[in-house]
Design a protein around this motif. Structure first.
Motif, short mmCIF file in Angstrom:
data_model
loop_
_atom_site.label_atom_id
_atom_site.label_comp_id
_atom_site.label_asym_id
_atom_site.label_seq_id
_atom_site.Cartn_x
_atom_site.Cartn_y
_atom_site.Cartn_z
N VAL A 150 -1.19 14.19 2.78
CA VAL A 150 -2.56 14.04 2.28
C VAL A 150 -3.38 13.50 3.45
CG1 VAL A 150 -4.09 12.85 0.66
CG2 VAL A 150 -1.83 13.62 -0.10
N SER A 151 -4.34 14.27 3.92
CA SER A 151 -4.98 13.96 5.21
C SER A 151 -6.19 13.04 5.10
CB SER A 151 -5.43 15.27 5.89
OG SER A 151 -6.50 15.83 5.14
N ASP A 152 -6.63 12.75 3.87
CA ASP A 152 -7.91 12.02 3.76
C ASP A 152 -7.89 10.99 2.63
OD1 ASP A 152 -9.79 14.69 2.02
OD2 ASP A 152 -7.79 13.82 1.68
N THR A 153 -6.89 10.11 2.65
CA THR A 153 -6.81 9.05 1.65
C THR A 153 -7.79 7.96 2.03
OG1 THR A 153 -4.44 9.51 1.69
CG2 THR A 153 -5.15 7.64 0.37
N ARG A 154 -8.65 7.57 1.10
CA ARG A 154 -9.72 6.62 1.45
C ARG A 154 -9.74 5.38 0.57
NH1 ARG A 154 -12.43 11.19 3.86
NH2 ARG A 154 -13.85 10.32 5.40
N ARG A 155 -9.18 5.48 -0.59
CA ARG A 155 -9.33 4.39 -1.56
C ARG A 155 -8.00 3.89 -2.06
NH1 ARG A 155 -13.23 7.89 -1.79
NH2 ARG A 155 -15.38 7.19 -2.09
N MET A 156 -7.98 2.61 -2.46
CA MET A 156 -6.77 2.02 -3.00
C MET A 156 -6.37 2.76 -4.29
SD MET A 156 -4.72 -0.05 -1.80
CE MET A 156 -5.51 -1.19 -0.68
N SER A 157 -7.38 3.23 -5.04
CA SER A 157 -7.04 3.93 -6.30
C SER A 157 -6.26 5.21 -6.01
CB SER A 157 -8.32 4.24 -7.09
OG SER A 157 -9.17 5.12 -6.35
N ASP A 158 -6.58 5.89 -4.90
CA ASP A 158 -5.81 7.08 -4.52
C ASP A 158 -4.39 6.68 -4.14
OD1 ASP A 158 -8.67 8.45 -2.70
OD2 ASP A 158 -8.10 8.68 -4.82
N MET A 159 -4.29 5.60 -3.34
CA MET A 159 -2.97 5.14 -2.89
C MET A 159 -2.11 4.74 -4.09
SD MET A 159 -2.49 4.96 0.46
CE MET A 159 -2.22 3.61 1.58
N VAL A 160 -2.72 4.02 -5.05
CA VAL A 160 -1.96 3.56 -6.23
C VAL A 160 -1.46 4.76 -7.03
CG1 VAL A 160 -2.19 2.40 -8.48
CG2 VAL A 160 -3.07 1.31 -6.38
N TRP A 161 -2.35 5.75 -7.21
CA TRP A 161 -1.94 6.93 -7.99
C TRP A 161 -0.80 7.66 -7.28
CZ3 TRP A 161 -1.09 12.12 -7.93
CH2 TRP A 161 -1.02 12.78 -9.17
N LEU A 162 -0.94 7.82 -5.99
CA LEU A 162 0.10 8.54 -5.23
C LEU A 162 1.41 7.77 -5.25
CD1 LEU A 162 -2.12 9.79 -2.27
CD2 LEU A 162 -1.01 11.24 -3.99
#
Ligand SMILES: Nc1ncnc2c1ncn2[C@@H]1O[C@H](COP(=O)(O)OP(=O)(O)OP(=O)(O)O)[C@@H](O)[C@H]1O
Ligand SMILES: C[C@@](O)(CCOP(=O)(O)O)CC(=O)O
Length: 199
Positions: free
Chosen positions: A111-123
């Motif tokens: 995933v080349s464009d992770t920007r937010r903690m919410s994205d990190m948590v979901w992943l």
């Protein structure tokens, strides 16, 4: 779609890349794909489903939103705001679409464009055991040479600062040098990925 019934394949390794604007997230991701081969390595972009829906909603040119254009920068602030509204209702909304569009035959996803903690948590909730984080860095002078200009409301907001509290990354790629030097810098990560492919 509720996550519970969201059925997706899992890769051997999911690299979660982040970095400031013009640090070279896309450039490094494409270099890794070139080194590993597109038959095993898939690049996912969370911004792709976001930009696709935003472009449709606003009658904009998606290709130009996807490239390194002033057109994209002109629309960035409103895209960021719209995207955050969507995430507030459904934190995994863009992750789910990006993952669903991933080529399941590829063993390595990035995933080349992770920007937010919410994205990190979901992943992490969905791929925790195969995730490794990659932080692409570049000095401000380098980023400026690539066309970056500090923009209040963007570069001091969540879209660019949402992961600044993360203190430990699995990989840090200092992307200030030439493409040739970059190859040397990413060699250890390439070797690691190749070992994962053999495991
Ligand atoms: N090591 C490098 N050598 C030469 N050019 C580079 C290098 N890294 C990045 N670039 C160039 O700098 C520009 C920005 O790179 P890139 O689009 O990968 O950054 P980014 O972090 O994805 O930016 P954004 O968040 O704005 O999309 C591009 O034109 C890219 O080709
Ligand atoms: C709206 C947004 O997805 C634009 C990202 O574009 P790019 O990765 O800089 O090409 C950034 C965000 O999601 O906050």
């Amino acid at each position: 779609m509720e996550d519970g019934i969201f059925d997706f394949k899992s890769p051997k390794l999911l690299l979660v890349v982040s970095g400031k604007r013009k640090s070279g997230k896309d450039f490094v991701s494409e270099r890794l794909k070139h080194r590993l081969g597109s038959n095993v390595f898939a690049i996912l972009r969370l911004s792709e489903p976001l930009k696709s829906q935003y472009a449709e909603n606003h009658g904009l040119n998606l290709d130009r939103l996807m490239d390194c254009s002033n057109y994209k920068e002109f629309h960035r602030a409103d895209m960021v705001h719209w995207g955050e509204m969507q995430r507030k209702q459904d934190p995994g909304c863009f992750c789910r679409i990006a993952i669903a569009n991933a080529d399941p035959s590829c063993l390595i996803w990035l995933v080349s464009d992770t920007r937010r903690m919410s994205d990190m948590v979901w992943l992490r909730d969905h791929f925790g055991d195969v995730i490794e984080t990659v932080r692409v860095t570049a000095m401000e002078a380098t980023r400026k040479s690539r066309g970056w200009k500090f923009t209040a409301g963007i570069d001091d907001a969540e879209s660019e600062c949402g992961l600044d509290t993360v203190v430990s990354w699995d990989w840090i790629i200092a992307n200030d040098s030439s493409p040739v030097d970059l190859d040397r810098i990413i060699d250890p990560l390439v070797d690691h990925i190749q070992s994962k492919l053999k495991s």
